[in-house]
Design an enzyme around this catalytic site. Structure first.
Site, mmCIF file in Angstrom:
data_model
loop_
_atom_site.group_PDB
_atom_site.id
_atom_site.type_symbol
_atom_site.label_atom_id
_atom_site.label_comp_id
_atom_site.label_asym_id
_atom_site.label_seq_id
_atom_site.Cartn_x
_atom_site.Cartn_y
_atom_site.Cartn_z
ATOM 1 N N GLY A 7 17.369 -37.836 51.307
ATOM 2 C CA GLY A 7 17.685 -36.570 51.957
ATOM 3 C C GLY A 7 17.543 -35.402 51.016
ATOM 4 N N THR A 8 17.633 -34.228 51.592
ATOM 5 C CA THR A 8 17.508 -32.990 50.830
ATOM 6 C C THR A 8 17.866 -31.824 51.739
ATOM 7 O OG1 THR A 8 16.048 -31.716 49.384
ATOM 8 C CG2 THR A 8 15.092 -32.516 51.422
ATOM 9 N N THR A 9 17.901 -30.652 51.165
ATOM 10 C CA THR A 9 17.975 -29.423 51.955
ATOM 11 C C THR A 9 17.062 -28.394 51.314
ATOM 12 O OG1 THR A 9 20.266 -29.834 52.613
ATOM 13 C CG2 THR A 9 19.462 -27.586 52.844
ATOM 14 N N ASP A 24 17.743 -27.928 46.852
ATOM 15 C CA ASP A 24 18.548 -28.655 45.875
ATOM 16 C C ASP A 24 17.602 -29.446 44.972
ATOM 17 O OD1 ASP A 24 17.988 -30.559 48.067
ATOM 18 O OD2 ASP A 24 19.257 -31.911 46.920
ATOM 19 N N LYS A 40 11.554 -29.409 44.130
ATOM 20 C CA LYS A 40 11.169 -29.641 45.523
ATOM 21 C C LYS A 40 10.386 -28.476 46.116
ATOM 22 C CE LYS A 40 15.066 -32.713 46.269
ATOM 23 N NZ LYS A 40 16.297 -32.975 47.028
#
Length: 200
Positions: A7-9, A24, A40
């Site tokens: 996951g990530t944002t 992040d 990212k």
């Protein structure tokens, strides 16, 4: 065999004088944090960048493809590819592979002719917007963006809002890190990158 969750944002904001992208820097695999120092946000040209959510290999392959297409366009036409043209190109690439899709959700932002921000889904769905978020923490981030966004924000105001959105997501989404945030600003002068770190 159990599928490992990742996951990530990532968020994107269109400001008065450019685009702000933030993400992040945590890479997770299942319940383990692989690293706290991954970038990212990937520059494609000196005026366009993408954020990454999804399969790292797929995003890297797409980034290489876009870099090559941008260089070819510059060589052929003697001018840089516009952000809208690159977003449409990426949309066509993703849609052309819909039966074997790239497992990605991408924010593409740039300032070639004007500040432009786009969100692309794995099947090539393309939305141009003033702000957007992707990844596992996006439901939390988008709420912060909706509450704080206003037209004609300055780059600095957009940076502050982007950091707040990613930080909020990191506090609620276990797959999003909240200790270190990558920020990229794209203006007519080019791309600048910085990192903001928190101790809590």
């Amino acid at each position: 065999m159990e599928t490992k969750k990742t996951g990530t944002t990532t968020v994107g904001i269109k400001a008065k004088d450019g685009i702000v992208l933030a993400a992040d820097t945590q890479a997770s695999l299942g319940h383990m944090v692989e690293t706290l120092n991954i970038r990212k946000i990937i520059p494609i040209t000196d005026r366009i960048a993408i954020t990454t959510a999804g399969s790292v290999g797929d995003v890297q392959a797409l980034a290489r493809m876009l870099e090559a297409e941008a260089r070819y366009y510059q060589f052929t036409w003697g001018k840089p590819m516009s952000t809208k043209a690159m977003a449409n190109l990426l949309s066509n690439i993703l849609n052309g592979n819909k039966w074997f899709p790239y497992l990605v959700q991408i924010i593409l932002g740039g300032y070639v002719e004007e500040p432009t921000l786009a969100n692309l889904d794995p099947l090539g769905g393309l939305i141009f917007d003033d702000y957007t978020a992707t990844g596992s923490g996006s439901p939390f981030a988008i709420a912060v963006l909706e509450d704080g966004y206003k037209k004609d924000m300055s780059i600095e105001e957009a940076k502050e809002l982007a950091v707040r959105a990613v930080r909020t997501a990191g506090k609620r989404d276990v797959y999003t890190g909240s200790r270190k945030i990558q920020i990229v600003a794209i203006t007519k002068e080019g791309i600048t990158e910085e990192f903001v770190e928190f101790n809590d």
